[in-house]
Design a protein around this motif. Structure first.
Motif, PDB file in Angstrom:
ATOM      1  N   LEU A   7       0.846  -1.190   0.000  1.00 12.24           N
ATOM      2  CA  LEU A   7       0.000   0.000   0.000  1.00 12.24           C
ATOM      3  C   LEU A   7       0.881   1.239   0.000  1.00 12.24           C
ATOM      4  N   TYR A   8       0.691   2.071  -1.019  1.00 11.73           N
ATOM      5  CA  TYR A   8       1.369   3.358  -1.088  1.00 11.73           C
ATOM      6  C   TYR A   8       0.384   4.465  -0.720  1.00 11.73           C
ATOM      7  N   ILE A   9       0.868   5.468  -0.014  1.00 12.77           N
ATOM      8  CA  ILE A   9       0.064   6.668   0.217  1.00 12.77           C
ATOM      9  C   ILE A   9       0.667   7.767  -0.644  1.00 12.77           C
ATOM     10  N   ALA A  10      -0.132   8.317  -1.536  1.00 11.62           N
ATOM     11  CA  ALA A  10       0.373   9.301  -2.493  1.00 11.62           C
ATOM     12  C   ALA A  10       0.798  10.590  -1.790  1.00 11.62           C
ATOM     13  N   GLU A  11       1.602  11.346  -2.500  1.00  8.79           N
ATOM     14  CA  GLU A  11       2.314  12.495  -1.930  1.00  8.79           C
ATOM     15  C   GLU A  11       1.391  13.544  -1.299  1.00  8.79           C
ATOM     16  N   ASN A  12       0.376  13.987  -2.021  1.00 13.17           N
ATOM     17  CA  ASN A  12      -0.487  15.056  -1.493  1.00 13.17           C
ATOM     18  C   ASN A  12      -1.362  14.552  -0.357  1.00 13.17           C
ATOM     19  N   LEU A  13      -1.921  13.358  -0.525  1.00 10.55           N
ATOM     20  CA  LEU A  13      -2.766  12.803   0.533  1.00 10.55           C
ATOM     21  C   LEU A  13      -1.962  12.620   1.808  1.00 10.55           C
ATOM     22  N   ASN A  14      -0.715  12.213   1.665  1.00 12.30           N
ATOM     23  CA  ASN A  14       0.147  11.980   2.820  1.00 12.30           C
ATOM     24  C   ASN A  14       0.293  13.234   3.687  1.00 12.30           C
ATOM     25  N   LYS A  15       0.194  14.402   3.049  1.00 13.71           N
ATOM     26  CA  LYS A  15       0.313  15.660   3.795  1.00 13.71           C
ATOM     27  C   LYS A  15      -1.002  16.048   4.469  1.00 13.71           C
ATOM     28  N   ARG A  16      -2.105  15.478   3.987  1.00 12.73           N
ATOM     29  CA  ARG A  16      -3.424  15.954   4.417  1.00 12.73           C
ATOM     30  C   ARG A  16      -4.138  15.027   5.391  1.00 12.73           C
ATOM     31  N   ILE A  17      -3.780  13.752   5.406  1.00  9.96           N
ATOM     32  CA  ILE A  17      -4.519  12.822   6.273  1.00  9.96           C
ATOM     33  C   ILE A  17      -4.228  13.112   7.744  1.00  9.96           C
ATOM     34  N   THR A  18      -5.194  12.766   8.571  1.00 13.54           N
ATOM     35  CA  THR A  18      -5.062  13.007  10.011  1.00 13.54           C
ATOM     36  C   THR A  18      -4.229  11.890  10.638  1.00 13.54           C
ATOM     37  N   PRO A  19      -3.669  12.137  11.812  1.00 13.72           N
ATOM     38  CA  PRO A  19      -2.942  11.071  12.516  1.00 13.72           C
ATOM     39  C   PRO A  19      -3.821   9.834  12.754  1.00 13.72           C
ATOM     40  N   ALA A  20      -5.109  10.060  13.044  1.00 13.08           N
ATOM     41  CA  ALA A  20      -6.007   8.922  13.276  1.00 13.08           C
ATOM     42  C   ALA A  20      -6.180   8.096  12.002  1.00 13.08           C
ATOM     43  N   GLN A  21      -6.292   8.762  10.848  1.00 13.15           N
ATOM     44  CA  GLN A  21      -6.401   8.022   9.580  1.00 13.15           C
ATOM     45  C   GLN A  21      -5.111   7.262   9.300  1.00 13.15           C
ATOM     46  N   LYS A  33      -0.440  -7.899   7.062  1.00 14.45           N
ATOM     47  CA  LYS A  33       0.958  -8.186   6.674  1.00 14.45           C
ATOM     48  C   LYS A  33       1.277  -7.615   5.291  1.00 14.45           C
ATOM     49  N   ILE A  34       0.876  -6.375   5.108  1.00 22.96           N
ATOM     50  CA  ILE A  34       1.113  -5.671   3.845  1.00 22.96           C
ATOM     51  C   ILE A  34       2.014  -4.469   4.132  1.00 22.96           C
ATOM     52  N   PRO A  35       3.117  -4.320   3.404  1.00 21.35           N
ATOM     53  CA  PRO A  35       3.980  -3.152   3.618  1.00 21.35           C
ATOM     54  C   PRO A  35       3.233  -1.851   3.311  1.00 21.35           C
ATOM     55  N   LEU A  36       3.450  -0.850   4.156  1.00 18.27           N
ATOM     56  CA  LEU A  36       2.868   0.476   3.945  1.00 18.27           C
ATOM     57  C   LEU A  36       3.999   1.446   3.638  1.00 18.27           C
ATOM     58  N   LEU A  37       3.914   2.101   2.486  1.00 17.81           N
ATOM     59  CA  LEU A  37       4.963   3.026   2.077  1.00 17.81           C
ATOM     60  C   LEU A  37       4.390   4.428   1.950  1.00 17.81           C
ATOM     61  N   GLN A  38       4.935   5.345   2.725  1.00 18.27           N
ATOM     62  CA  GLN A  38       4.526   6.742   2.660  1.00 18.27           C
ATOM     63  C   GLN A  38       5.782   7.603   2.517  1.00 18.27           C
ATOM     64  N   SER A  41       7.632  10.617  -3.078  1.00 24.01           N
ATOM     65  CA  SER A  41       7.036  11.534  -4.049  1.00 24.01           C
ATOM     66  C   SER A  41       6.189  10.726  -5.028  1.00 24.01           C
ATOM     67  N   ASN A  42       5.257  11.392  -5.681  1.00 21.29           N
ATOM     68  CA  ASN A  42       4.447  10.694  -6.677  1.00 21.29           C
ATOM     69  C   ASN A  42       5.316  10.144  -7.805  1.00 21.29           C
ATOM     70  N   HIS A  43       6.374  10.860  -8.119  1.00 19.19           N
ATOM     71  CA  HIS A  43       7.289  10.386  -9.169  1.00 19.19           C
ATOM     72  C   HIS A  43       7.931   9.053  -8.750  1.00 19.19           C
ATOM     73  N   GLU A  44       8.368   8.977  -7.494  1.00 15.55           N
ATOM     74  CA  GLU A  44       8.960   7.715  -7.001  1.00 15.55           C
ATOM     75  C   GLU A  44       7.933   6.589  -6.998  1.00 15.55           C
ATOM     76  N   ILE A  45       6.713   6.910  -6.578  1.00 15.13           N
ATOM     77  CA  ILE A  45       5.659   5.891  -6.559  1.00 15.13           C
ATOM     78  C   ILE A  45       5.387   5.395  -7.973  1.00 15.13           C
ATOM     79  N   LEU A  57      -2.761   1.909  -4.165  1.00 15.51           N
ATOM     80  CA  LEU A  57      -2.362   3.301  -3.962  1.00 15.51           C
ATOM     81  C   LEU A  57      -3.566   4.084  -3.472  1.00 15.51           C
ATOM     82  N   ILE A  58      -3.423   4.724  -2.302  1.00 15.41           N
ATOM     83  CA  ILE A  58      -4.468   5.636  -1.821  1.00 15.41           C
ATOM     84  C   ILE A  58      -4.043   7.047  -2.190  1.00 15.41           C
ATOM     85  N   LEU A  59      -4.958   7.794  -2.801  1.00 16.57           N
ATOM     86  CA  LEU A  59      -4.577   9.119  -3.294  1.00 16.57           C
ATOM     87  C   LEU A  59      -5.758  10.074  -3.255  1.00 16.57           C
TER      88      LEU A  59
END
Length: 326
Positions: A7-21, A33-38, A41-45, A57-59
């Motif tokens: 699971l990747y968290i996209a660049e802009n969403l990563n800045k906006r999600i709350t700590p609880a999310q 048991k799924i790696p989470l990558l945050q 940058s969107n380019h790297e993703i 990808l969550i975006l």
């Protein structure tokens, strides 16, 4: 690189999600048991997705437009769109790419967010995994179950479902926010739409027949109804035994949920379980879920919350999830 579920968290969403999310994402990934990558940058993703098409990808909407503009061939059914606003007019010119989207997660409470993410990860690749209601259908929760064997039951069942939820709202009114009482009638209205889809639209033999003529349903045609109240979630689920609802239809609901001009009000009868009234459903609840096992079952589920009034609900983006497996 070997393909794997990540699971990747996209660049802009990563800045906006709350700590609880973020905690919800992390918790689900740990349990699954799924790696989470945050923090990428969107380019790297994009570069990593080229060699790992199984990744999720969550975006947010800005991320989605970035992917469309830079490499729209990467957009696929594993993209989970999480709009931050009720309406996303900037996607008006990107409807072709939206056709590939199957999951829109609006702004659900974190307990539901965890359930939705877990189900996204496991449904397709776990043929023994039960439907979304299995997360709520617990021993202590109040349920109403019924097998529909005749189309003439619709009006009676509509009243029974309204009464079921009304009674539970009354019993639990001290724990629920003011204004949730309207959900009881909404669920009754939604039931009627779901039943019309399950009895007629989903059944290839009956899709074009006169609906004013009452019909008895054979064992293979009977429709399953399940209502659950767990002191917080109002859940209504209707299943047919045909599994004819197909992914192309979901585009209309997704556009509607994002506030776009589509859908034009005019779905043809042959869209197998996609009645116009579903758009009415989306005005009344925050979550609409379809689960399809092709040729076997279509399950339509609506979820409303006792900690959210309809007025609050209508200010937030909707959640539309479409699950499909063979």
């Amino acid at each position: 690189m070997m393909t794997s579920t990540t699971l990747y968290i996209a660049e802009n969403l990563n800045k906006r999600i709350t700590p609880a999310q973020m905690n919800a994402f992390q918790s689900v990934c740990d349990e699954s048991k799924i790696p989470l990558l945050q923090n990428l940058s969107n380019h790297e993703i994009m570069n990593q997705l080229k060699s790992n098409p199984q990744a999720f990808l969550i975006l947010d909407v800005d991320d989605f437009i970035c992917f469309i503009k830079k490499n729209n061939t990467l957009v696929n059914e594993n993209f989970i769109l999480m709009p931050q606003e009720k309406e996303s007019f900037e996607l008006e010119s990107h409807k072709d790419e939206l056709k590939k989207i199957r999951f829109i997660i609006g702004n659900p409470p974190n307990d539901l967010l965890k359930i939705f993410l877990t189900h996204i990860f496991v449904f397709k690749n776990s043929p023994d995994k039960k439907g979304i209601c299995s997360y709520f259908d617990k021993e202590n929760n109040v349920c109403f179950k019924h097998d529909v064997i005749h189309s003439s039951e619709r009006s009676t069942l509509q009243q029974k479902v309204t009464d079921f939820f009304q009674e539970e709202i009354q019993k639990n009114k001290d724990k629920l926010v003011a204004g949730t009482s309207s959900y009881a009638k909404s669920m009754g209205d939604i039931l009627d739409e779901f039943l019309m889809n399950a009895i007629w639209d989903a059944n290839p033999k009956r899709a074009s027949t006169d609906r004013s003529i009452p019909i008895a349903l054979s064992e293979e045609e009977k429709v399953n109804l399940l209502c659950i109240f767990d002191t917080l979630n109002f859940i209504l689920s209707v299943s047919d035994q045909f599994g004819t609802f197909y992914g192309g239809v979901i585009e209309k609901y997704i556009c509607h949920a994002l506030g776009l001009k589509e859908p034009r009000v005019g779905i043809s009868q042959n869209t197998a379980g996609a009645g116009l009234g579903i758009f009415m459903v989306m005005q009344k609840i925050g979550v609409l879920i379809f689960e399809v096992e092709k040729g076997k079952i279509t399950r339509a589920t609506a979820i409303a919350r006792g900690d959210q009034t309809m007025r609050d609900l209508q200010k937030k983006p909707k959640t539309i999830l479409f699950f499909e497996r063979n």
